[in-house]
Design a protein around this motif. Structure first.
Motif, mmCIF file in Angstrom:
data_model
loop_
_atom_site.group_PDB
_atom_site.id
_atom_site.type_symbol
_atom_site.label_atom_id
_atom_site.label_comp_id
_atom_site.label_asym_id
_atom_site.label_seq_id
_atom_site.Cartn_x
_atom_site.Cartn_y
_atom_site.Cartn_z
ATOM 1 N N ILE A 1 -0.420 6.508 -12.329
ATOM 2 C CA ILE A 1 -1.618 5.700 -12.511
ATOM 3 C C ILE A 1 -2.453 6.529 -13.449
ATOM 4 O O ILE A 1 -2.883 7.590 -13.145
ATOM 5 C CB ILE A 1 -2.281 5.306 -11.308
ATOM 6 C CG1 ILE A 1 -1.441 4.183 -10.497
ATOM 7 C CG2 ILE A 1 -3.753 4.370 -11.804
ATOM 8 C CD1 ILE A 1 -2.208 3.819 -9.512
ATOM 9 N N LEU B 1 -8.187 6.445 -2.979
ATOM 10 C CA LEU B 1 -7.297 7.362 -3.734
ATOM 11 C C LEU B 1 -7.917 8.071 -4.927
ATOM 12 O O LEU B 1 -7.159 8.780 -5.475
ATOM 13 C CB LEU B 1 -6.052 6.514 -4.103
ATOM 14 C CG LEU B 1 -5.149 5.935 -2.934
ATOM 15 C CD1 LEU B 1 -4.144 4.937 -3.710
ATOM 16 C CD2 LEU B 1 -4.443 7.073 -2.266
ATOM 17 N N LYS C 1 1.172 6.831 -6.864
ATOM 18 C CA LYS C 1 -0.327 7.247 -7.483
ATOM 19 C C LYS C 1 -0.335 8.080 -8.637
ATOM 20 O O LYS C 1 -1.040 7.743 -9.585
ATOM 21 C CB LYS C 1 -1.223 7.866 -6.258
ATOM 22 C CG LYS C 1 -2.392 8.410 -6.887
ATOM 23 C CD LYS C 1 -3.233 9.251 -5.630
ATOM 24 C CE LYS C 1 -4.595 9.899 -6.325
ATOM 25 N NZ LYS C 1 -5.219 10.631 -5.372
ATOM 26 N N SER C 2 0.400 8.918 -8.602
ATOM 27 C CA SER C 2 0.853 9.980 -9.844
ATOM 28 C C SER C 2 0.963 9.198 -11.309
ATOM 29 O O SER C 2 1.019 9.767 -12.271
ATOM 30 C CB SER C 2 1.686 10.843 -9.827
ATOM 31 O OG SER C 2 2.993 10.371 -9.482
ATOM 32 N N LEU D 1 2.233 1.882 -3.515
ATOM 33 C CA LEU D 1 0.815 2.313 -4.360
ATOM 34 C C LEU D 1 0.697 3.753 -4.195
ATOM 35 O O LEU D 1 0.646 4.583 -5.063
ATOM 36 C CB LEU D 1 -0.362 1.367 -4.172
ATOM 37 C CG LEU D 1 -1.435 1.881 -4.798
ATOM 38 C CD1 LEU D 1 -1.406 1.775 -6.482
ATOM 39 C CD2 LEU D 1 -2.811 0.966 -4.451
ATOM 40 N N ILE D 2 0.648 4.048 -3.010
ATOM 41 C CA ILE D 2 0.290 5.469 -2.443
ATOM 42 C C ILE D 2 1.322 6.404 -2.935
ATOM 43 O O ILE D 2 0.972 7.500 -3.603
ATOM 44 C CB ILE D 2 0.040 5.824 -1.115
ATOM 45 C CG1 ILE D 2 -1.124 5.006 -0.660
ATOM 46 C CG2 ILE D 2 -0.166 7.175 -0.712
ATOM 47 C CD1 ILE D 2 -1.242 4.720 0.901
ATOM 48 N N ASP E 1 0.795 -1.273 0.076
ATOM 49 C CA ASP E 1 -0.153 -0.046 0.015
ATOM 50 C C ASP E 1 0.788 1.276 0.002
ATOM 51 O O ASP E 1 0.467 2.139 -0.629
ATOM 52 C CB ASP E 1 -0.981 -0.031 1.103
ATOM 53 C CG ASP E 1 -0.320 -0.233 2.463
ATOM 54 O OD1 ASP E 1 0.792 -0.575 2.647
ATOM 55 O OD2 ASP E 1 -1.195 -0.178 3.670
ATOM 56 N N MET F 1 -7.898 1.670 -3.900
ATOM 57 C CA MET F 1 -8.037 2.454 -5.111
ATOM 58 C C MET F 1 -9.180 3.313 -4.980
ATOM 59 O O MET F 1 -9.017 4.478 -5.538
ATOM 60 C CB MET F 1 -8.202 1.274 -6.119
ATOM 61 C CG MET F 1 -7.091 0.416 -6.402
ATOM 62 S SD MET F 1 -5.806 0.963 -7.346
ATOM 63 C CE MET F 1 -6.368 1.292 -8.901
ATOM 64 N N LEU G 1 -8.881 6.622 -7.637
ATOM 65 C CA LEU G 1 -8.617 6.026 -8.979
ATOM 66 C C LEU G 1 -9.838 5.210 -9.332
ATOM 67 O O LEU G 1 -9.614 4.913 -10.547
ATOM 68 C CB LEU G 1 -7.411 5.127 -8.643
ATOM 69 C CG LEU G 1 -6.307 5.755 -8.067
ATOM 70 C CD1 LEU G 1 -5.225 4.908 -7.854
ATOM 71 C CD2 LEU G 1 -5.615 6.729 -9.307
#
Length: 248
Positions: free
Chosen positions: A167, A237, A164-165, A160-161, A157, A234, A239
């Motif tokens: 994605i 965030l 994030k940019s 991923l965080i 996690d 997800m 997304l």
């Protein structure tokens, strides 16, 4: 020589400001249909599609978020974990056919000897009988796609965080055709719509017993609790939009 020329061409496009967007192919989430649409319209080697100002690069299952270079992006498809389990089970039961043929490993052969349906395996995960439960757990850890987790592609996690940019876009398998058409319109991508051919999209092509009992659903949901957490994250965030994720 051909690979070298392709590499030089891609570098040239990037020098002229093209933004590289990589496809992360998460198994049994509708990725084969997406890849097929892009590859049929590709300009280079069946793997690259130019749609100014983006250059899309299609990958196999091996490419992860961690492999995405700084300044580049990823897109991918996701799916409710219990539904993904059922699709994964039967995909490997038929050894990937008819689109591909990937023979069983010895552990997979053993698993399918004991568990003929997804429901049988799902119920056995929580069996009170130690012998049956151990066979089921071994099967869950041995069957291709079934044994994989979203975190195999996204690490954890925190990672991923912090990334994030990178994605670019996320598609949902549950509404893949509509999501894909909206994706094309948003970025003006000139590719075909998703195929209805079950072979090209790597779907089950025969009628199967995909029904799950409430016990199997509960057991499988518990097994994939970290994957449900991935989907929740997800959503948190921003997304993907918040939506119902229970298996039906």
């Amino acid at each position: 020589m051909k690979r070298r020329l392709v590499h030089m061409y891609i570098l040239l496009l990037k020098l002229f400001g093209m933004k590289m967007v990589h496809f992360i192919h998460i198994g049994k989430t509708g990725g084969s249909a997406v890849r097929n649409a892009f590859e049929e319209s590709s300009i280079v080697n069946g793997r690259y599609l130019l749609s100014y100002p983006y250059l899309f690069h299609m990958h196999g299952h091996e490419f992860t978020l961690e492999d995405c270079p700084s300044g580049e992006f990823v897109f991918f498809t996701i799916r409710e974990p219990v539904s993904r389990f059922v699709s994964s089970f039967y995909s490997r039961k038929r050894e990937g056919r008819p689109k591909n043929y990937n023979p069983w490993t010895e552990d997979e052969r053993t698993a399918f000897t004991f568990f003929g349906t997804a429901n049988e395996l799902g119920e056995a995960i929580g069996s009170a009988e130690d012998k049956i439960r151990k066979k089921a757990i071994r099967a869950m850890k041995s069957i291709g796609h079934v044994k994989s987790s979203y975190w195999d592609w996204f690490k954890n996690d925190a990672f991923l965080i912090s990334n994030k940019s990178k994605i670019f876009h996320v598609l949902r398998q549950e509404r893949l055709s509509d999501d894909f058409d909206a994706f094309k319109r948003k970025y003006n991508i000139e590719v075909k719509s998703l195929t209805n051919d079950p072979i090209k999209s790597h779907k089950n092509v025969v009628e199967l017993d995909t029904k799950l009992s409430s016990l199997a659903i509960q057991n499988i949901s518990n097994w994939y609790k970290e994957d449900f957490y991935f989907l929740e994250l997800m959503q948190e965030l921003g997304l993907v939009e918040k939506c119902h994720m229970n298996y039906e």
